[in-house]
Write an enzyme that holds these catalytic residues in place. Structure first.
Site, PDB file in Angstrom:
ATOM      1  N   SER A  91      -2.579  -9.807 -11.489  1.00 47.78           N
ATOM      2  CA  SER A  91      -1.378 -10.138 -10.538  1.00 47.78           C
ATOM      3  C   SER A  91      -1.521 -11.170  -9.710  1.00 47.78           C
ATOM      4  O   SER A  91      -2.721 -11.669  -9.395  1.00 47.78           O
ATOM      5  CB  SER A  91      -1.120  -8.787  -9.950  1.00 47.78           C
ATOM      6  OG  SER A  91      -2.033  -8.767  -8.726  1.00 47.78           O
ATOM      7  N   ARG A 129      -8.372  -8.591 -11.146  1.00 43.08           N
ATOM      8  CA  ARG A 129      -7.036  -8.074 -11.776  1.00 43.08           C
ATOM      9  C   ARG A 129      -5.785  -9.612 -11.800  1.00 43.08           C
ATOM     10  O   ARG A 129      -6.307 -10.536 -11.131  1.00 43.08           O
ATOM     11  CB  ARG A 129      -6.232  -7.152 -11.016  1.00 43.08           C
ATOM     12  CG  ARG A 129      -6.758  -5.937 -11.180  1.00 43.08           C
ATOM     13  CD  ARG A 129      -6.227  -4.700 -10.112  1.00 43.08           C
ATOM     14  NE  ARG A 129      -4.565  -4.617 -10.667  1.00 43.08           N
ATOM     15  CZ  ARG A 129      -3.713  -4.259  -9.784  1.00 43.08           C
ATOM     16  NH1 ARG A 129      -3.839  -4.039  -8.507  1.00 43.08           N
ATOM     17  NH2 ARG A 129      -2.559  -4.042 -10.352  1.00 43.08           N
ATOM     18  N   CYS A 155      -5.022   8.853  -3.757  1.00 38.20           N
ATOM     19  CA  CYS A 155      -3.670   7.942  -3.373  1.00 38.20           C
ATOM     20  C   CYS A 155      -2.553   9.076  -3.588  1.00 38.20           C
ATOM     21  O   CYS A 155      -1.303   8.649  -3.033  1.00 38.20           O
ATOM     22  CB  CYS A 155      -3.588   6.726  -4.380  1.00 38.20           C
ATOM     23  SG  CYS A 155      -3.112   7.154  -6.067  1.00 38.20           S
ATOM     24  N   ARG A 208       2.260   8.804   0.734  1.00 35.95           N
ATOM     25  CA  ARG A 208       1.572   8.778   2.276  1.00 35.95           C
ATOM     26  C   ARG A 208       3.175   7.956   2.799  1.00 35.95           C
ATOM     27  O   ARG A 208       3.387   8.422   3.939  1.00 35.95           O
ATOM     28  CB  ARG A 208       0.674   7.825   2.336  1.00 35.95           C
ATOM     29  CG  ARG A 208       0.327   7.551   3.588  1.00 35.95           C
ATOM     30  CD  ARG A 208      -0.727   6.216   3.984  1.00 35.95           C
ATOM     31  NE  ARG A 208      -0.545   5.085   3.112  1.00 35.95           N
ATOM     32  CZ  ARG A 208       0.218   4.061   3.673  1.00 35.95           C
ATOM     33  NH1 ARG A 208       0.890   4.267   4.918  1.00 35.95           N
ATOM     34  NH2 ARG A 208       0.619   3.170   2.865  1.00 35.95           N
ATOM     35  N   ARG A 209       3.569   7.076   2.387  1.00 34.31           N
ATOM     36  CA  ARG A 209       4.633   6.419   2.808  1.00 34.31           C
ATOM     37  C   ARG A 209       5.976   7.250   2.785  1.00 34.31           C
ATOM     38  O   ARG A 209       6.674   7.388   3.724  1.00 34.31           O
ATOM     39  CB  ARG A 209       5.244   4.862   2.168  1.00 34.31           C
ATOM     40  CG  ARG A 209       3.766   3.890   2.738  1.00 34.31           C
ATOM     41  CD  ARG A 209       4.207   2.736   1.931  1.00 34.31           C
ATOM     42  NE  ARG A 209       3.482   1.621   2.070  1.00 34.31           N
ATOM     43  CZ  ARG A 209       2.841   0.994   1.114  1.00 34.31           C
ATOM     44  NH1 ARG A 209       3.341   0.800   0.116  1.00 34.31           N
ATOM     45  NH2 ARG A 209       2.129   0.096   1.662  1.00 34.31           N
ATOM     46  N   ARG A 242       7.511   0.867  -8.757  1.00 31.36           N
ATOM     47  CA  ARG A 242       6.106   0.217  -8.994  1.00 31.36           C
ATOM     48  C   ARG A 242       6.573  -1.331  -9.288  1.00 31.36           C
ATOM     49  O   ARG A 242       7.691  -1.776  -9.454  1.00 31.36           O
ATOM     50  CB  ARG A 242       5.675   0.837 -10.249  1.00 31.36           C
ATOM     51  CG  ARG A 242       4.985   2.157 -10.013  1.00 31.36           C
ATOM     52  CD  ARG A 242       3.986   2.502 -10.811  1.00 31.36           C
ATOM     53  NE  ARG A 242       2.765   1.507 -10.746  1.00 31.36           N
ATOM     54  CZ  ARG A 242       1.979   1.267 -11.730  1.00 31.36           C
ATOM     55  NH1 ARG A 242       2.092   1.733 -13.070  1.00 31.36           N
ATOM     56  NH2 ARG A 242       1.001   0.227 -11.795  1.00 31.36           N
ATOM     57  N   GLY A 243       5.476  -2.215  -9.641  1.00 29.11           N
ATOM     58  CA  GLY A 243       5.690  -3.254 -10.123  1.00 29.11           C
ATOM     59  C   GLY A 243       4.873  -4.393  -8.915  1.00 29.11           C
ATOM     60  O   GLY A 243       4.509  -3.777  -7.925  1.00 29.11           O
ATOM     61  N   ASN A 244       4.926  -5.495  -9.294  1.00 26.87           N
ATOM     62  CA  ASN A 244       4.350  -6.336  -8.367  1.00 26.87           C
ATOM     63  C   ASN A 244       5.165  -6.744  -7.113  1.00 26.87           C
ATOM     64  O   ASN A 244       6.408  -6.276  -6.912  1.00 26.87           O
ATOM     65  CB  ASN A 244       4.069  -7.697  -9.166  1.00 26.87           C
ATOM     66  CG  ASN A 244       5.139  -8.334  -9.442  1.00 26.87           C
ATOM     67  OD1 ASN A 244       6.274  -8.361  -9.135  1.00 26.87           O
ATOM     68  ND2 ASN A 244       4.922  -9.086 -10.701  1.00 26.87           N
ATOM     69  N   VAL A 245       4.614  -7.647  -6.265  1.00 29.06           N
ATOM     70  CA  VAL A 245       5.339  -7.642  -4.802  1.00 29.06           C
ATOM     71  C   VAL A 245       6.726  -8.207  -5.161  1.00 29.06           C
ATOM     72  O   VAL A 245       7.714  -7.768  -4.572  1.00 29.06           O
ATOM     73  CB  VAL A 245       4.555  -8.629  -3.954  1.00 29.06           C
ATOM     74  CG1 VAL A 245       5.222  -8.769  -2.515  1.00 29.06           C
ATOM     75  CG2 VAL A 245       3.428  -7.662  -3.567  1.00 29.06           C
ATOM     76  N   THR A 299       8.689  -8.286  -7.882  1.00 26.74           N
ATOM     77  CA  THR A 299       9.394  -7.265  -8.458  1.00 26.74           C
ATOM     78  C   THR A 299      10.074  -6.523  -7.205  1.00 26.74           C
ATOM     79  O   THR A 299      11.396  -5.991  -7.405  1.00 26.74           O
ATOM     80  CB  THR A 299       8.765  -6.599  -9.666  1.00 26.74           C
ATOM     81  OG1 THR A 299       8.365  -7.585 -10.452  1.00 26.74           O
ATOM     82  CG2 THR A 299       9.805  -5.611 -10.163  1.00 26.74           C
ATOM     83  N   ARG A 300       9.244  -5.758  -6.287  1.00 18.27           N
ATOM     84  CA  ARG A 300       9.817  -4.960  -5.388  1.00 18.27           C
ATOM     85  C   ARG A 300      10.721  -5.501  -4.467  1.00 18.27           C
ATOM     86  O   ARG A 300      11.510  -4.877  -4.315  1.00 18.27           O
ATOM     87  CB  ARG A 300       8.286  -4.262  -4.836  1.00 18.27           C
ATOM     88  CG  ARG A 300       7.493  -3.750  -5.650  1.00 18.27           C
ATOM     89  CD  ARG A 300       6.544  -2.957  -4.884  1.00 18.27           C
ATOM     90  NE  ARG A 300       5.546  -2.221  -5.750  1.00 18.27           N
ATOM     91  CZ  ARG A 300       4.721  -1.164  -5.498  1.00 18.27           C
ATOM     92  NH1 ARG A 300       4.800  -0.805  -4.425  1.00 18.27           N
ATOM     93  NH2 ARG A 300       3.825  -0.668  -6.264  1.00 18.27           N
ATOM     94  N   SER A 314       4.303   5.139  -2.764  1.00 17.81           N
ATOM     95  CA  SER A 314       3.332   5.687  -2.232  1.00 17.81           C
ATOM     96  C   SER A 314       3.822   6.972  -1.434  1.00 17.81           C
ATOM     97  O   SER A 314       4.561   7.165  -0.442  1.00 17.81           O
ATOM     98  CB  SER A 314       2.750   4.716  -0.847  1.00 17.81           C
ATOM     99  OG  SER A 314       2.111   5.793   0.095  1.00 17.81           O
ATOM    100  N   LYS A 336      -8.192  -0.291  -0.654  1.00 16.93           N
ATOM    101  CA  LYS A 336      -7.505   0.917  -0.848  1.00 16.93           C
ATOM    102  C   LYS A 336      -7.407   1.420  -2.094  1.00 16.93           C
ATOM    103  O   LYS A 336      -6.982   2.570  -2.570  1.00 16.93           O
ATOM    104  CB  LYS A 336      -6.170   0.868  -0.100  1.00 16.93           C
ATOM    105  CG  LYS A 336      -4.977  -0.023  -0.774  1.00 16.93           C
ATOM    106  CD  LYS A 336      -3.851   0.130  -0.312  1.00 16.93           C
ATOM    107  CE  LYS A 336      -2.706  -0.958  -0.997  1.00 16.93           C
ATOM    108  NZ  LYS A 336      -1.373  -0.924  -0.094  1.00 16.93           N
ATOM    109  N   ASP A 337      -7.694   0.654  -3.176  1.00 19.32           N
ATOM    110  CA  ASP A 337      -7.592   0.956  -4.685  1.00 19.32           C
ATOM    111  C   ASP A 337      -8.910   1.521  -5.231  1.00 19.32           C
ATOM    112  O   ASP A 337      -9.020   2.164  -6.404  1.00 19.32           O
ATOM    113  CB  ASP A 337      -7.188  -0.348  -5.354  1.00 19.32           C
ATOM    114  CG  ASP A 337      -5.911  -0.722  -5.402  1.00 19.32           C
ATOM    115  OD1 ASP A 337      -5.040   0.099  -4.905  1.00 19.32           O
ATOM    116  OD2 ASP A 337      -5.486  -1.939  -5.594  1.00 19.32           O
TER     117      ASP A 337
END
Length: 311
Positions: free
Chosen positions: A13, A11, A243, A129-130, A147-150, A152-153, A127, A81-82
């Protein structure tokens, strides 16, 4: 593939490119080959909205797997995990390098830990789960779907609109951003996702065992990691959960035993089931059996009702 190079699908990212580069370099060094990274745009990179409503974990893997099956790439690197738990005909996970830190990490304003966040603080995560485990620990928190990349979060944290976000510690460490972590969330309080922190190196099942690439993959495969994630993913497969399900797992080899902790929660965090077991047989088959055994115990106790799983 040429005599001196191999093509690696990833990917696009920053995190995916970083961890793919790490894995590809390790395989290449062991195989005596040079990796050529090929960026593949996946459905999960295009669609917007909550991941749990986008078709689940497979949205990040399907395009990469198609390129493998079409022989456009020789190796695909996934965040484990994906990956859905169901195998894909014609493909095999040939290597699981040593796992990075599997824990979740809190990145909060003012250096705060989870218990120090003020009443009603806003915490971002995509998530379920979280969400369930956060609500079980701190029912007062306002959980915001993100959502978004690391990057962005992280930018959502004050002076952004959130007090904190929860991310995988492994991704932050691989990107050199561990300095943004204000608390590593102890698995005794919050169990990570099955396979979190592990990379899956997937190839065609027709790859010759005596090829340089196969030898390079065998050299980076880590048995303790394979045992741990086999047990974790066996739980997920037996529960037929993806997920969108609030299921957390944590397996690790301690001494001569494989320990596995599992949590299944109501999505709103009001009920939690937790089980822990161990086996002294350190084989892949025994690890899978351990995961199935705990999952069966949870199902007998009503885990499918609790977590709203579709069985």
């Amino acid at each position: 593939m040429t005599e001196s190079t191999f093509r690696v699908g990833t990917r696009g990212s920053q995190l995916a490119m970083t961890q793919t580069g790490y894995a590809a370099d390790a395989v290449g060094a062991a195989a005596g080959l040079s990796p050529q990274l090929i960026t593949v745009r996946t459905e999960g990179d295009v669609l917007t909205g909550p991941l749990s409503q986008m078709g689940g974990t497979g949205v990040f893997a399907t395009a990469l797997r198609a390129r493998l099956l079409d022989r456009d790439v020789d190796l695909a690197v996934h965040s484990l995990k994906d990956l859905p738990t169901a195998p894909v005909q014609g493909l095999v996970i040939a290597a699981l390098p040593e796992r990075e830190d599997p824990r979740d990490a809190l990145c909060a304003r003012d250096g705060l830990a989870l218990d120090e966040l003020p009443q009603g603080a806003s915490v971002g995560t995509g998530s379920p789960r979280r969400v369930a485990q956060l609500r079980a620990l701190r029912p007062d928190l306002k959980i915001v779907d993100i959502r978004g990349n690391v990057g962005t979060r992280l930018n959502r944290v004050a002076p952004g609109d959130l007090d904190a976000v929860v991310l995988a510690a492994s991704g932050l460490k691989r990107l050199g951003l561990e300095g943004r972590i204000t608390e590593y969330l102890d698995p005794q309080r919050m169990l990570p996702a099955p396979g979190q922190g592990a990379l899956a190196l997937e190839v065609s099942s027709e790859l010759a065992e005596d090829s340089p690439l196969a030898r390079g993959l065998a050299a980076v495969d880590d048995l303790p990691t394979r045992l741990a994630v086999t047990a974790e993913r066996a739980v997920l497969a037996r529960l037929e959960a993806g997920c969108a399900a609030p299921v957390g797992t944590y397996a690790r080899v301690v001494g001569g035993d494989l320990h596995l902790d599992v949590v299944v929660a109501n999505p709103d965090g009001t009920e939690v089931m937790r089980r822990s077991e161990a086996t002294d047989e350190l084989s892949v088959d025994a690890a899978a059996a351990l995961g199935v055994r705990i999952a069966d115990e949870l199902l007998a106790a009503g885990a499918d009702r609790l977590a709203r799983l579709t069985l």
